[in-house]
Design an enzyme around this catalytic site. Sequence first.
Site, PDB file in Angstrom:
ATOM      1  N   CYS A 147       0.866  -1.172   0.000  1.00 18.65           N
ATOM      2  CA  CYS A 147       0.000   0.000   0.000  1.00 18.65           C
ATOM      3  C   CYS A 147       0.903   1.224   0.000  1.00 18.65           C
ATOM      4  O   CYS A 147       1.995   1.181  -0.537  1.00 18.65           O
ATOM      5  CB  CYS A 147      -0.942  -0.020   1.205  1.00 18.65           C
ATOM      6  SG  CYS A 147      -0.092   0.001   2.800  1.00 18.65           S
TER       7      CYS A 147
ATOM      8  N   HIS B 182      -4.618   8.448   5.456  1.00 22.87           N
ATOM      9  CA  HIS B 182      -4.861   7.025   5.230  1.00 22.87           C
ATOM     10  C   HIS B 182      -6.302   6.720   5.612  1.00 22.87           C
ATOM     11  O   HIS B 182      -6.682   6.810   6.789  1.00 22.87           O
ATOM     12  CB  HIS B 182      -3.890   6.197   6.071  1.00 22.87           C
ATOM     13  CG  HIS B 182      -3.762   4.767   5.644  1.00 22.87           C
ATOM     14  ND1 HIS B 182      -4.744   3.828   5.870  1.00 22.87           N
ATOM     15  CD2 HIS B 182      -2.762   4.119   4.988  1.00 22.87           C
ATOM     16  CE1 HIS B 182      -4.346   2.665   5.389  1.00 22.87           C
ATOM     17  NE2 HIS B 182      -3.156   2.812   4.841  1.00 22.87           N
TER      18      HIS B 182
END
Length: 714
Positions: A30, A635
């Site tokens: 990620c 995030h």
Amino acid sequence: MNTPTSTTSVAEDIVRGVGGPENIESLTHCATRLRFQLHDGEQVDRAALDALPGVMGTVPQSGDRFQVVIGGAVAGVYSTIMNLPAMGAGGTPRPQSDAEVKAAIRAKGRGRFAWLDNVFEYLSDSFRPLMGVLLGASLIIAIASVLDALGVVDFRAADKSATWVFVDAMWRSVLYFLPLMVAYNAAKKLQIDPWVGAAVMAAVMTPNFTGMLSGAGTIPGVTCTTNATLGTEQCTATVFGLPMQLNDYGGQVFVPLLMVALLALVYKGLAKIFPANVQLVFVPFFSMLIMIPVTAFLIGPLGIWAGNGIGAGLAWLNGNAPIVFAILIPLLYPFLVPLGLHWPLNALMLQNINALGFDFIQGPMGAWNFACFGATAGVLLLSLRHREPEMRQTATGALAAGLFGGISEPSLYGIHLRFKRIYPRMLVGCLVGGLIVGLLGGVDTSAFAFTSLLTIPVFDPIPVYVIAITAAFVTAMVLVYFSDYMPREQRAAANAERDLREADERAAATAAPVATGSATSTTSATSTAPAAGAAAIAGADGADAAAGTAGGAAPTATLLAEADLEIVSPVEGRVLDLDDAGDPVFASRALGEGVGVEPADGTVLAPLDGELITVAGTGHAFGIRGPGGVEVLVHVGIDTVQMNGEGFDVRVEAGQQVRAGDLLAEVDLGAIRAAGHPALTLVTVINTASLAEVRPLAVGEQVAAGAPVVAVRR
């Protein structure tokens, strides 16, 4: 800054730490973490991984899943891991290697007619394994040509000393016995005994056979006649009562190609006739018994006639339309080489040298090669300008292989075919070089040589050749350099990723000594935090630092008054301390100090003014560089990378400038929760370690999107 070597070493250590490539079922990443799906999570050496440079932390998860926190450099580390040779047998598909790019390009080039594709593949695979020895021979020729040009020795003299005759033998060994090598490779390609193919070809190259060429009057049955028009001598031998045309087959390539094609039919036919226990004896025996006479009587003369005919046709085009020919050759090669279709032209070069004593294809071909190398030089200059260590390493190796070895494949498969903007600019260089060759009367050579800097002396006239290849090189290099091999958007994203990686490396270098000093002067809770977290509170005394980390006990107004930058909440919702985020990586402050916000809706806004450094392809993470180099990570959700973008509607792209409050994405919070993931949105200052102070605000409070949640003092 990590060098390619150190990056590779860290990648290898990470793979070793998770149990080796055989323990990796899959690997993704990620915005900051490597995410391993392992076969056996018990094989992980977590302590060793935590101790690695560049690793911010590790997170074991259920189901044999394991995370390694890298930070902004995660994409580079992921790429390095997937390119490790050991990863070829396990894990997810690696980024394409040069060989895989080559195979893909050739697969795309296959047409509707399978037989035609098979013919070209047969020709290519018969020559491709010989590249090394052909290159070696061409360099020996180049050295000899330099000595000849400098007047050290006259290689054309009939009375050369034994030393220089021996030097001649060193390169002629390859070119003279080339038919044997081609026959071996061709037979291997057609899946028959390659030594039978070589033996059949060798029969017409033995001293016994070639001796008949000068045996008129001394060997009964051999007669020679002279062609009054051409001045050439043709010898014929009467064998078994039949006339056999005698030829010197040294250096011929069409003969073994035709011979092996027929030999394969004979060999496989005989294998069907004889039982398996006697095939070793009788299949080679009858194959040789049939094919040696057929080659000597029919295929040999036919192959020479075909080769001479094609060579004569090209010679006619070169003589009657030299400019067209000189332009056509360098413009064809960039499309032939990726498909492996250039070897037949190489065969024609050898045929020309044998039949005419010189070749006229290699001169214009040099324009293509040096345009290719010029494009690589342009990429190398760009990699230096944009600080791209991996591309710099690739381009340097490819350029060296090209300029000194005449080999274009590393440039093609390593760079040019990966970036579509390069080819049009390279073709302009090919056109310029070919046009100069044609306008200035053409370039010939009497030797087969790979076109490189070292082989320049074998071409004639040298000045014309040098002007042409220089123009091709410089044209391609300049066009690639000033127009770039990446589109503007891709370049902006690549530069942003580079800047983030470099910032992480600087932060890590700064954090190490700070963390060491803090260990003796702060509370035990602070001293056990990772370096990034320790640096975030290094500017405060122990009590204040602990309070700030715990939740911002000082009044928000006071903190904002002391700060020179405020980061606002990207979503509406309740603010949580990172300790309560439910993710050990964020809780450890490995990704910097910050807060979590439990969102009330799915509208995600920019938390500060700045440039979007990274935008995750899955839409769950955004990296923004703000004033003074402050780097902020937004995030959305925990482990939401596993959703592969489902439920995330991204409205921005990397390289874009944003202002606080600009829309980043619309997120379906219901989809996140339905997938079993927390929807908590985290806001952290990645380079906390390089700042004077970073403190959370409004912890435990309900805030609107755009309300201050982090105070930064630089």
